[in-house]
Design a protein around this motif. Structure first.
Motif, mmCIF file in Angstrom:
data_model
loop_
_atom_site.group_PDB
_atom_site.id
_atom_site.type_symbol
_atom_site.label_atom_id
_atom_site.label_comp_id
_atom_site.label_asym_id
_atom_site.label_seq_id
_atom_site.Cartn_x
_atom_site.Cartn_y
_atom_site.Cartn_z
ATOM 1 N N SER A 29 -53.587 -6.401 -28.369
ATOM 2 C CA SER A 29 -52.990 -6.187 -29.203
ATOM 3 C C SER A 29 -54.249 -4.612 -29.693
ATOM 4 N N SER A 30 -54.399 -3.448 -29.941
ATOM 5 C CA SER A 30 -55.394 -2.357 -30.350
ATOM 6 C C SER A 30 -56.092 -3.503 -30.894
ATOM 7 N N GLY A 85 -48.031 1.275 -26.179
ATOM 8 C CA GLY A 85 -48.126 0.373 -26.664
ATOM 9 C C GLY A 85 -46.287 -0.221 -27.300
ATOM 10 N N GLN A 92 -44.904 -2.126 -31.330
ATOM 11 C CA GLN A 92 -45.294 -2.477 -32.211
ATOM 12 C C GLN A 92 -44.743 -3.632 -32.105
ATOM 13 N N TYR A 151 -45.977 -6.435 -30.582
ATOM 14 C CA TYR A 151 -46.339 -6.815 -29.679
ATOM 15 C C TYR A 151 -47.442 -6.245 -28.745
ATOM 16 N N GLY A 152 -47.601 -5.083 -28.770
ATOM 17 C CA GLY A 152 -49.265 -4.754 -28.210
ATOM 18 C C GLY A 152 -49.156 -4.176 -27.193
#
Length: 215
Positions: free
Chosen positions: A34-35, A60, A62, A64-65
């Motif tokens: 993830s971020s 990316g 949403q 999931y990353g």
């Protein structure tokens, strides 16, 4: 040029760090990140990372990353690492030899073809299969081998002369380790690595830390 032409140098200088950390994640067989997790690794905020990457498209998903392998691959393309760059080093002293010895450059596609020097005691020697050649042959070698990148590790006094020879011979990219700023035409890109400036920055930070510790 479109959107990419407006990307700031600050963003561009963060991309190699993302690329490096993603490579380390791949080595650990991590598939997604993830971020926020990438933020904890890199020290940049999650928002900053998303903004940086959005300059080049949506990578990316949403919930999931980021797919680590895919993002690493795409950043490699953005950084131009999908091709091989023929590279030479001018100045075969300690620094030039250290750069030639570093195998990480070869792995990423920067192929070191030769080193050049003025010292007759070094000319003809081989360092890890890379020959040290007479600097007098520099221009002919560049033209014959269609060299992409020239690395300057010479003393300050001769660095501009060497840069002029590199440009005259057709090189469009210079990695400069000489402690001076080079003057080149606008169609040539230069990345300066001033080791003393980096050390002086460290000195300032250390001074401020010691001052704070004393308070």
């Amino acid at each position: 040029m479109g959107k990419k032409s407006k990307v700031s140098m600050a963003v561009i200088r963060r991309l190699p760090k993302y690329y490096r950390y993603l490579g380390e994640l791949l080595d650990r067989d991590i598939k997604r990140i993830s971020s926020q997790q990438l933020s904890e690794l890199t020290g940049f905020t999650a928002s900053q990372i998303r903004q940086d990457l959005n300059n080049f498209g949506g990578f990316g998903q949403q919930g999931y990353g980021y797919n680590v392998e895919e993002l690493h691959k795409q950043l490699g393309k953005i950084l131009g690492l999908q091709k091989t760059y023929k590279t030479i080093i001018v100045g075969a002293g300690n620094l030039g030899q250290a750069i030639a010895h570093y195998r990480g450059f070869q792995r990423e596609g920067f192929k070191m073809l030769a080193l050049f020097d003025i010292n007759p005691r070094l000319i003809g020697l081989k360092l890890w299969d890379i020959e040290i050649k007479d600097v007098e042959t520099l221009e002919d070698f560049i033209k014959e081998n269609e060299v992409d990148i020239g690395v300057i590790c010479t003393p300050k006094e001769v660095s501009q002369e060497i840069a002029d020879k590199l440009v005259k011979s057709g090189i469009k990219a210079i990695w400069n380790f000489a402690p001076t700023d080079l003057k080149v035409s606008k169609d040539v890109v230069v990345e300066n690595v001033h080791l003393n400036e980096s050390l002086f920055t460290l000195s300032y930070l250390l001074k401020e830390k010691l001052k704070k510790d004393e308070e």
